[in-house]
Design an enzyme around this catalytic site. Structure first.
Site, short mmCIF file in Angstrom:
data_model
loop_
_atom_site.label_atom_id
_atom_site.label_comp_id
_atom_site.label_asym_id
_atom_site.label_seq_id
_atom_site.Cartn_x
_atom_site.Cartn_y
_atom_site.Cartn_z
N ASP A 189 0.82 -1.22 0.00
CA ASP A 189 0.00 0.00 0.00
C ASP A 189 0.86 1.28 0.00
O ASP A 189 0.69 2.16 0.87
CB ASP A 189 -0.90 0.03 1.25
N GLU B 136 -11.47 -0.44 -3.11
CA GLU B 136 -10.65 0.16 -2.04
C GLU B 136 -9.51 0.96 -2.69
O GLU B 136 -9.42 1.07 -3.90
CB GLU B 136 -10.09 -0.91 -1.09
O1 FUB Z 1 -2.93 -3.74 3.54
C1 FUB Z 1 -4.21 -3.96 4.10
C2 FUB Z 1 -5.28 -3.68 3.11
O2 FUB Z 1 -5.07 -4.48 1.96
C3 FUB Z 1 -5.28 -2.27 2.57
O3 FUB Z 1 -5.81 -1.33 3.46
C4 FUB Z 1 -6.04 -2.49 1.32
O4 FUB Z 1 -6.01 -1.43 0.42
C5 FUB Z 1 -5.40 -3.74 0.79
O5 FUB Z 1 -4.20 -3.47 0.09
#
Ligand code: FUB
Length: 326
Positions: free
Chosen positions: A19, A226
């Site tokens: 991320d 997301e």
């Molecule tokens: O790294 C944890 C979660 O996985 C992140 O918040 C999301 O975007 C996904 O990459």
């Protein structure tokens, strides 16, 4: 420990990182990623496997310079309101201060967004005692416009709990949307001048198709899942995000930072691993996509590595699709 940065190769190999939110601060590239822990625990749609507890900050003096690990800049134990899962963070600079934004579950198991501050882009960061009032879900990204106004974008389905807020209140029993419902969008909130609270409550915004109709929940190749991120190119706001279940990084554009945004296309084809998550930054006249995959761990989804690659725009402002392993 550091190695020279190379496009499409892991930038960090002594830790698992994911991320990546990249920014240019003090003429260098600073990267604010999550820190994946090595464990063999439960893996599920709630994202239980992402049991992250702390953050490191990395920097690169140039695009091919060594990647410097500035060490642990914030740990869960130092944040009074957090119970678990410190997920994808971001950072911003305003008021001569560096702000570090991070999602985590509160003591009730609800994802909220916290903020911590420093006078150094490399931290360490001192957390505020409580989460940002009115914040919910995951993956905060803060964009500061040319006029100095700052906006936070956030949201994530499934483990990120976005669908549990459809009534405006947290409903632990709320399930997935039906495929023919209008897809939930991320939310945006203008930030207060102090960057510690919202000037206005978060509002959800829609992502539209080429005919101006909101994308539907069943449109898994295009609907928001997301990882929202906003950057500005030639006066247009670009919202990039992950489609989650179909594993694309896509983008939509708008002439208003509050949306709505219109879907434009794909930036990154699927990477090794379930999740995909990006940031886009301009450095020395070129544009770069920071992303992650799970190839360093042999495909173990919660042991990821941050990478970067150059992106190119076409004359009409569209972004050329990247095939990460070609
Ligand atoms: O790294 C944890 C979660 O996985 C992140 O918040 C999301 O975007 C996904 O990459």
């Amino acid at each position: 420990m550091s190695k020279h940065a190379k496009q499409n190769e892991p930038l960090v190999t002594h830790l698992y990182t994911a991320d990546p939110s990249a920014h240019v601060f003090e003429d260098k590239i600073y990267i604010y990623p999550s820190h994946d822990l090595e464990h063999d625990g439960v893996s599920d749609d709630e994202g239980t496997q992402y049991t992250m507890e702390d953050y490191h900050v990395f920097s690169m003096d140039d695009i091919d310079a060594p990647v410097v690990d500035h060490g642990q800049v914030l740990h869960m134990k130092d944040v009074p309101w957090v119970s678990q899962q410190m997920w994808a963070p971001d950072a911003a600079f305003k008021n001569d201060t560096y702000y570090f934004y991070f999602p985590a579950k509160d003591k009730e198991g609800i994802f909220r967004i916290g903020v911590a501050t420093s006078d150094n882009p490399a931290g360490p960061f001192k957390p505020e005692p409580n989460y940002i009032p009115g914040s919910y879900s995951i993956d905060p990204a803060v964009f500061i416009d040319d006029d100095g106004k700052a906006y936070m974008y956030a949201g994530g389905l499934w483990g990120g709990q976005l669908e549990k807020w459809q009534t405006g209140k947290f409903d632990p029993d709320a399930g997935e949307q039906n495929p023919d419902e209008i897809a939930l969008g991320p939310w945006v909130a203008p930030m207060s001048d102090d960057m510690l609270t919202f000037a206005e409550p978060p509002v959800e915004f829609k992502i539209l198709d080429e005919n101006g109709k909101p994308l539907l929940a069943g449109d898994e190749d295009r609907r928001f899942f997301e990882a929202p991120w906003v950057h500005k190119y030639n006066g247009t706001y670009y919202l990039s995000y992950s489609t989650g279940s179909s594993h694309y990084i896509v983008y939509a554009t708008s002439d208003n930072p509050m949306g709505p945004f219109t879907y434009r296309g794909r930036i990154l084809e699927p990477v090794v691993g379930w999740t995909t998550h990006q940031s886009i930054v301009e450095f020395k006249g070129k544009w770069y996509l920071f992303y992650h995959d799970a190839s360093l761990s042999g495909g173990i989804d919660h042991r990821r590595s941050i990478k970067f690659t150059e992106i190119k725009y076409n004359e009409d402002g569209t972004i050329q699709t990247i095939h990460p392993y070609k």
